[in-house]
Design an enzyme around this catalytic site. Sequence first.
Site, short mmCIF file in Angstrom:
data_model
loop_
_atom_site.label_atom_id
_atom_site.label_comp_id
_atom_site.label_asym_id
_atom_site.label_seq_id
_atom_site.Cartn_x
_atom_site.Cartn_y
_atom_site.Cartn_z
CD GLU A 189 38.32 62.28 22.42
OE1 GLU A 189 39.21 63.12 22.59
OE2 GLU A 189 37.76 61.70 23.35
CD GLU B 125 38.72 57.83 24.77
OE1 GLU B 125 38.82 58.88 25.43
OE2 GLU B 125 39.32 57.63 23.71
C1 GCO Z 1 40.69 62.11 24.90
C2 GCO Z 1 41.49 60.98 24.43
C3 GCO Z 1 42.21 60.23 25.50
C4 GCO Z 1 42.45 60.97 26.79
C5 GCO Z 1 41.27 60.88 27.70
C6 GCO Z 1 41.44 61.64 28.98
O1 GCO Z 1 39.52 61.97 25.13
O2 GCO Z 1 41.23 63.22 25.03
O3 GCO Z 1 40.75 60.13 23.66
O4 GCO Z 1 43.39 59.94 24.85
O5 GCO Z 1 43.55 60.48 27.44
O6 GCO Z 1 40.14 61.38 27.06
O7 GCO Z 1 41.64 62.98 28.74
#
Ligand code: GCO
Length: 465
Positions: free
Chosen positions: A167, A359
Site C-alpha cells: 500500500e 487483504e
Molecule cells: C491497510 C493495511 C493494514 C490495515 C488494514 C485495516 O490496509 O491499511 O494494509 O495494515 O490494518 O487495512 O485498516
Amino acid sequence: MSHNRKFPSDFVWGAATSSYQIEGAAEPSQRGLCIWDEFCQQQGKIRGGDTGRVASEHVDRYVEDVQLMKQIGLKAYRFSVCWPRVLPDGVGKINATGLGFYDRLVDELLKNDIEPWLTLYHWDFPVSLHRKGGWLNPESSDWFAEYTQVVVDKLSDRVSHWFTLNEPQVFIGIAHGLGEHAPGTKLSLDDQLRMNHNVLIAHGKSAKIIRTQAKKEPLIGWAPVGVCGIPATESIEDIDAARQRTIGIGDDPIWSNTLYNDPVFFGTYPEQLESKMDKILHPNWRQDMETICQPIDFFGVNIYRGDLVRAGKDGKPDIIPPGVGTPRSDFGWEITPDVLRWGSQFLFERYQKPIVITENGMSNADWVDLSGQVQDPQRIDYIARHLRALHQAMEDGIPVHGYFHWSLLDNFEWAEGYHQRFGLIYVDFVTQERTLKSSAKYYRQVIDSCGESIWAAPNRNATKE
Ligand code: GCO
C-alpha cells in the site's frame, strides 16, 4: 440460479498480518527502532495512546499462532518482515536473532503445510534511514535492495511467494501527506510524487533481486490499495463510470490505482501526469522506468470497500453517497461486497495479471461472551458476501488465484490503536489469550468445502466445531 459453487481446488485460502501490528518484541535489544515506535510516543497521534511495543506478542507466541492457523485450515499465511529487526540500522550489520525469527517462523509454517507469503515492507521503516531522508532520499531504493538481498539470501530456499511493498498509497498519502501515520509529515503533492518515484524504483530493484537471486523459483507480486468503483446498475454507462473511478486519476493522484500500477506493469506514468513528472523529477526519469517495470507474476489487491458510481454528466463518474442506515463496520466503513467482483474485473482488464486478494476484512465490536465464545456474525456474513462476489468475478472469467482475510489476529490498527478488531482470532490484550472467533470456525468450513459452504445461509451453523 444454478451454481457450480466450488472454487478451484488449488485456490489459495489465507489470512494476512503485518509485522508492526502483531509482533511486539520491540525493545532495542530485540530490534532497531522503526518510525512507528517514535510516532506512537507523540502525544495525540494514536487513539488511547496505544503503541505496538507489545502488540499481539507474536514473536513470542508464533508457535501457538501457527497452530491456530492450522485449526482454521489456512493454506497460506501472508506476513511481513520488519526491516529494522533484520537490519537494525536499515543497512549494514545484520541482527542474526531478528532474522532468525523469520527463519523459524517459515519452518514452523512449512512443517504445518502452510505456505508462507512474505511481504518485505509493511510500513516499519528504520528510524536510522528516516533520519537520512527516508523514501525522499534517492538512495532509499539501494537501502531497500540491500535489505531485500539479506532476506532473499536467508529465506528464498523455502519461501516462493514474495511481495515487495504494501500500500504505497497509504504509506505515502496518509503517512507523508496527511501526516496521520508515521512519520507524520505533511509533504506537498510534488514531494509525495517524488517520494513515490523513489518507492517505485525500490520496488523494481527489489523485484529484480528476488527474481535473479532466489534459490527457489519465485512468484512475485506487490500489494497496493486504491479507490474502486461499483456500478450502480449493470448498464454499460454505469459500468464504464465505475471503471473510470477505478482506473482514472480523479482529483487526487495519490489515491489512484494507476499512479502506482502503470509504472510497475507498463513502465509509464498515466498520461495526465507525464508533464507534471517532467517538471518535478530529474531530467532522466524516463530511464528509471526500466528498473521499475520488472516482470511481475500476480497482482496483490487489498480491497475493503468501494464507491457506488453512476454515469454522471458527460459520462463522468458520479459517486452516490451511502444512504441513511447503510451497513457499516465498527470503523464506519460501508459494507460493499460487490467491490470484490468489480475491483478484480477492472484491475485485471487493465493489467492482465492474475489477481490475489491480499487483504479484505472488517473491524467489529467483538468480545468474549458469557459462554467463553466470541460471536461475530457480522464478520461471517461479510466473508460470505465478499466471497460470493469474488466467485462471480471468477465466473465472469477473471483469474483470481487466492483470498487472504485481513486479519488473522486482532492487532494494532495504526492510528486507531487497539480500538479496531479485525481478527479471525480474538486477542485479549491484557493476558494475550487467544480465542477463535465464530468467523474463524466459519472460515474453516469455507476452506474445507472449497468455498461451497458460502452458498448456504451463513450463520446457521457458524459456531459448530
Ligand atoms: C491497510 C493495511 C493494514 C490495515 C488494514 C485495516 O490496509 O491499511 O494494509 O495494515 O490494518 O487495512 O485498516
